[in-house]
Design a protein around this motif. Structure first.
Motif, PDB file in Angstrom:
ATOM      1  N   ARG A   5      22.007  50.508 -12.638  1.00 36.09           N
ATOM      2  CA  ARG A   5      21.082  51.737 -12.513  1.00 36.09           C
ATOM      3  C   ARG A   5      21.619  53.746 -13.009  1.00 36.09           C
ATOM      4  O   ARG A   5      22.877  53.462 -13.040  1.00 36.09           O
ATOM      5  CB  ARG A   5      21.606  51.670 -10.758  1.00 36.09           C
ATOM      6  CG  ARG A   5      20.860  50.427 -10.182  1.00 36.09           C
ATOM      7  CD  ARG A   5      20.374  50.818  -8.549  1.00 36.09           C
ATOM      8  NE  ARG A   5      21.944  50.712  -7.990  1.00 36.09           N
ATOM      9  CZ  ARG A   5      21.951  51.032  -7.262  1.00 36.09           C
ATOM     10  NH1 ARG A   5      20.923  51.405  -6.185  1.00 36.09           N
ATOM     11  NH2 ARG A   5      23.278  51.369  -6.894  1.00 36.09           N
ATOM     12  N   LYS A   6      21.352  53.961 -13.228  1.00 38.66           N
ATOM     13  CA  LYS A   6      21.578  55.277 -13.192  1.00 38.66           C
ATOM     14  C   LYS A   6      22.460  55.422 -12.132  1.00 38.66           C
ATOM     15  O   LYS A   6      23.909  56.934 -12.817  1.00 38.66           O
ATOM     16  CB  LYS A   6      20.191  56.657 -13.646  1.00 38.66           C
ATOM     17  CG  LYS A   6      20.787  57.572 -13.587  1.00 38.66           C
ATOM     18  CD  LYS A   6      19.542  58.852 -13.718  1.00 38.66           C
ATOM     19  CE  LYS A   6      19.814  60.126 -13.963  1.00 38.66           C
ATOM     20  NZ  LYS A   6      18.968  60.866 -14.290  1.00 38.66           N
ATOM     21  N   GLU A   7      21.987  55.702 -11.178  1.00 40.82           N
ATOM     22  CA  GLU A   7      23.013  56.086 -10.156  1.00 40.82           C
ATOM     23  C   GLU A   7      24.657  55.186  -9.992  1.00 40.82           C
ATOM     24  O   GLU A   7      25.895  55.605  -9.826  1.00 40.82           O
ATOM     25  CB  GLU A   7      22.752  55.540  -8.532  1.00 40.82           C
ATOM     26  CG  GLU A   7      21.593  56.160  -8.390  1.00 40.82           C
ATOM     27  CD  GLU A   7      20.444  55.317  -9.477  1.00 40.82           C
ATOM     28  OE1 GLU A   7      20.492  54.791  -9.070  1.00 40.82           O
ATOM     29  OE2 GLU A   7      19.306  56.052  -9.676  1.00 40.82           O
ATOM     30  N   ASP A   8      24.616  54.185 -10.959  1.00 43.19           N
ATOM     31  CA  ASP A   8      26.340  53.632 -11.000  1.00 43.19           C
ATOM     32  C   ASP A   8      26.703  54.089 -12.103  1.00 43.19           C
ATOM     33  O   ASP A   8      28.218  53.864 -12.160  1.00 43.19           O
ATOM     34  CB  ASP A   8      26.323  52.009 -11.392  1.00 43.19           C
ATOM     35  CG  ASP A   8      25.438  51.333 -10.333  1.00 43.19           C
ATOM     36  OD1 ASP A   8      25.514  51.574  -9.272  1.00 43.19           O
ATOM     37  OD2 ASP A   8      24.566  50.180 -10.466  1.00 43.19           O
ATOM     38  N   ILE A   9      26.213  55.159 -12.898  1.00 37.87           N
ATOM     39  CA  ILE A   9      27.038  55.490 -14.141  1.00 37.87           C
ATOM     40  C   ILE A   9      27.520  56.679 -14.085  1.00 37.87           C
ATOM     41  O   ILE A   9      27.019  57.650 -13.131  1.00 37.87           O
ATOM     42  CB  ILE A   9      25.862  55.938 -15.385  1.00 37.87           C
ATOM     43  CG1 ILE A   9      24.902  54.794 -15.636  1.00 37.87           C
ATOM     44  CG2 ILE A   9      26.551  56.354 -16.320  1.00 37.87           C
ATOM     45  CD1 ILE A   9      25.833  53.573 -16.023  1.00 37.87           C
ATOM     46  N   SER A  10      28.874  57.035 -13.906  1.00 37.47           N
ATOM     47  CA  SER A  10      29.803  58.063 -13.892  1.00 37.47           C
ATOM     48  C   SER A  10      29.124  58.895 -15.210  1.00 37.47           C
ATOM     49  O   SER A  10      28.448  58.920 -16.153  1.00 37.47           O
ATOM     50  CB  SER A  10      30.641  57.637 -13.887  1.00 37.47           C
ATOM     51  OG  SER A  10      31.384  57.931 -15.681  1.00 37.47           O
ATOM     52  N   ASP A  15      28.451  62.389 -20.623  1.00 37.57           N
ATOM     53  CA  ASP A  15      29.378  63.549 -21.276  1.00 37.57           C
ATOM     54  C   ASP A  15      29.867  62.355 -23.006  1.00 37.57           C
ATOM     55  O   ASP A  15      29.343  63.495 -23.688  1.00 37.57           O
ATOM     56  CB  ASP A  15      30.179  64.056 -21.188  1.00 37.57           C
ATOM     57  CG  ASP A  15      30.396  64.849 -19.656  1.00 37.57           C
ATOM     58  OD1 ASP A  15      29.019  65.587 -19.321  1.00 37.57           O
ATOM     59  OD2 ASP A  15      30.702  65.185 -18.948  1.00 37.57           O
ATOM     60  N   LEU A  16      30.401  61.196 -22.217  1.00 38.61           N
ATOM     61  CA  LEU A  16      30.245  60.721 -23.265  1.00 38.61           C
ATOM     62  C   LEU A  16      29.211  60.173 -24.239  1.00 38.61           C
ATOM     63  O   LEU A  16      29.276  60.402 -25.896  1.00 38.61           O
ATOM     64  CB  LEU A  16      31.442  58.977 -23.597  1.00 38.61           C
ATOM     65  CG  LEU A  16      32.814  59.199 -23.056  1.00 38.61           C
ATOM     66  CD1 LEU A  16      33.090  57.777 -22.583  1.00 38.61           C
ATOM     67  CD2 LEU A  16      33.044  59.457 -23.922  1.00 38.61           C
ATOM     68  N   TYR A  37      34.891  52.592 -18.451  1.00 29.76           N
ATOM     69  CA  TYR A  37      33.911  52.322 -17.722  1.00 29.76           C
ATOM     70  C   TYR A  37      33.244  50.693 -16.890  1.00 29.76           C
ATOM     71  O   TYR A  37      32.521  50.568 -16.586  1.00 29.76           O
ATOM     72  CB  TYR A  37      33.442  53.203 -18.251  1.00 29.76           C
ATOM     73  CG  TYR A  37      33.645  55.118 -18.163  1.00 29.76           C
ATOM     74  CD1 TYR A  37      33.885  55.690 -16.889  1.00 29.76           C
ATOM     75  CD2 TYR A  37      34.227  55.469 -19.895  1.00 29.76           C
ATOM     76  CE1 TYR A  37      34.541  56.672 -17.106  1.00 29.76           C
ATOM     77  CE2 TYR A  37      34.694  56.553 -19.605  1.00 29.76           C
ATOM     78  CZ  TYR A  37      35.354  56.861 -18.456  1.00 29.76           C
ATOM     79  OH  TYR A  37      35.496  57.918 -18.861  1.00 29.76           O
ATOM     80  N   ALA A  38      33.251  49.908 -17.978  1.00 30.59           N
ATOM     81  CA  ALA A  38      32.861  48.555 -18.148  1.00 30.59           C
ATOM     82  C   ALA A  38      33.868  47.348 -17.389  1.00 30.59           C
ATOM     83  O   ALA A  38      34.499  46.932 -17.594  1.00 30.59           O
ATOM     84  CB  ALA A  38      33.375  48.352 -19.487  1.00 30.59           C
ATOM     85  N   ILE A  39      33.574  48.111 -15.675  1.00 31.64           N
ATOM     86  CA  ILE A  39      34.061  47.225 -14.616  1.00 31.64           C
ATOM     87  C   ILE A  39      32.862  47.141 -13.473  1.00 31.64           C
ATOM     88  O   ILE A  39      31.596  46.969 -13.504  1.00 31.64           O
ATOM     89  CB  ILE A  39      35.273  48.615 -13.957  1.00 31.64           C
ATOM     90  CG1 ILE A  39      33.576  49.800 -13.552  1.00 31.64           C
ATOM     91  CG2 ILE A  39      36.208  48.816 -14.693  1.00 31.64           C
ATOM     92  CD1 ILE A  39      35.042  50.593 -12.425  1.00 31.64           C
TER      93      ILE A  39
END
Length: 295
Positions: A5-10, A15-16, A37-39
């Protein structure tokens, strides 16, 4: 596998993606940096796929929508790329000429999203022309990765001439009332700003998160501006204070909105950068602005 979900993305991932979308990272570097960030059961492949545009499911106005007429045409751009392909759209069953809008793509050519924006402008009651600055190289190739690589091969000032020529073409079109505006996104935002510099008769311009003209160039602007910025877009926003100072000094007509806590590209509803509330408000302001200046 975990559903993203969008909310899960830092914010670091957004920025990347911005760096990747603006050719500061190639696809391999982007993937490598995403690995951090793949955790939590999320793979790099899933994360990358989630960030990529989804053109099929995001279309708002289909090409065959009976409320509009939409077709591809070619127009002359003698100072730019020659014959340029563009999507020409207008309300169906027009009873009188309408104001015209040049819809300007991002740094990847006339992709399905910008075609959709052109149709949205038609549905709002305007004649729109959405050029493809990649026409001299064969046109938008079907993927944004290839589109970005192709667009890097063209001189941006020659591409600017292509959009200026589009404004000249649509101004005298039989369905146009002669009043022409411009709306552009990212690279297209810079073009929208520069069209205001280069075209004394431009009736209105709406740059979304676009690079700004110099103080000297700002002197030449006649068109009223509606400037749309993303609050988290530090890259583009860095140039705004100097531009605003120049606009004020020269007594130019402008209105600026910075939408808080949204990313560069927030209007593009094909990627997770999209922010529905900000995008709808920004588009509503855009339509109202054009209704004021193009009717």
């Amino acid at each position: 596998m975990k559903k993203l979900r969008k909310e899960d993305i830092s914010q670091e991932v957004f920025d990347l993606y911005d760096a990747y979308a603006h050719n500061k990272l190639d696809r391999r570097d982007f993937a490598n940096r995403l690995s951090g960030y793949a955790i939590g059961g999320v793979t790099v492949s899933a994360l990358m796929s989630f960030m990529m545009p989804d053109y099929i499911n995001a279309v708002q106005i289909k090409a065959d929508d009976p409320r509009i007429k939409s077709e591809f045409i070619y127009y002359d751009s003698p100072k730019g790329g020659g014959k340029i392909k563009a999507l020409l759209s207008m309300p169906a069953n027009m009873s009188e000429p309408k104001g015209a809008i040049v819809v300007i793509h991002e740094n990847r050519g006339l992709n399905p999203h910008i075609e959709d924006v052109g149709r949205r402008a038609a549905l709002a009651g305007f004649v729109s022309i959405a050029p493809d600055a990649l026409t001299p190289l064969g046109g938008y190739p079907g993927t944004d990765d290839e589109g970005r690589e192709m667009q890097r091969k063209r001189n941006r000032n020659e591409m600017l001439e292509d959009f200026i020529a589009a404004a000249e073409f649509i101004k005298t079109h039989e369905k146009s009332n002669g009043k022409v505006g411009a709306v552009g996104f990212c690279f297209g935002g810079w073009v929208a700003n520069m069209m205001a510099v280069k075209i004394p008769s431009l009736a209105a311009s709406v740059p979304f998160y676009g690079g700004q003209p110099s103080a000297e160039e700002t002197k030449a602007i006649n068109a009223p501006l509606l400037l749309q910025f993303a609050g988290l877009d530090t890259r583009v926003n860095a140039g705004w204070p100097a531009f605003e100072e120049a606009l004020k000094k020269e007594g130019k007509s402008y209105e600026a909105h910075i939408y808080p806590e949204v990313n560069h590209g927030f209007h593009n509803d094909t990627t997770p950068r999209y922010d529905e509330a900000a995008a709808k408000l920004a588009w509503s302001r855009t339509v109202t602005f054009f209704e004021e200046h193009l009717v």
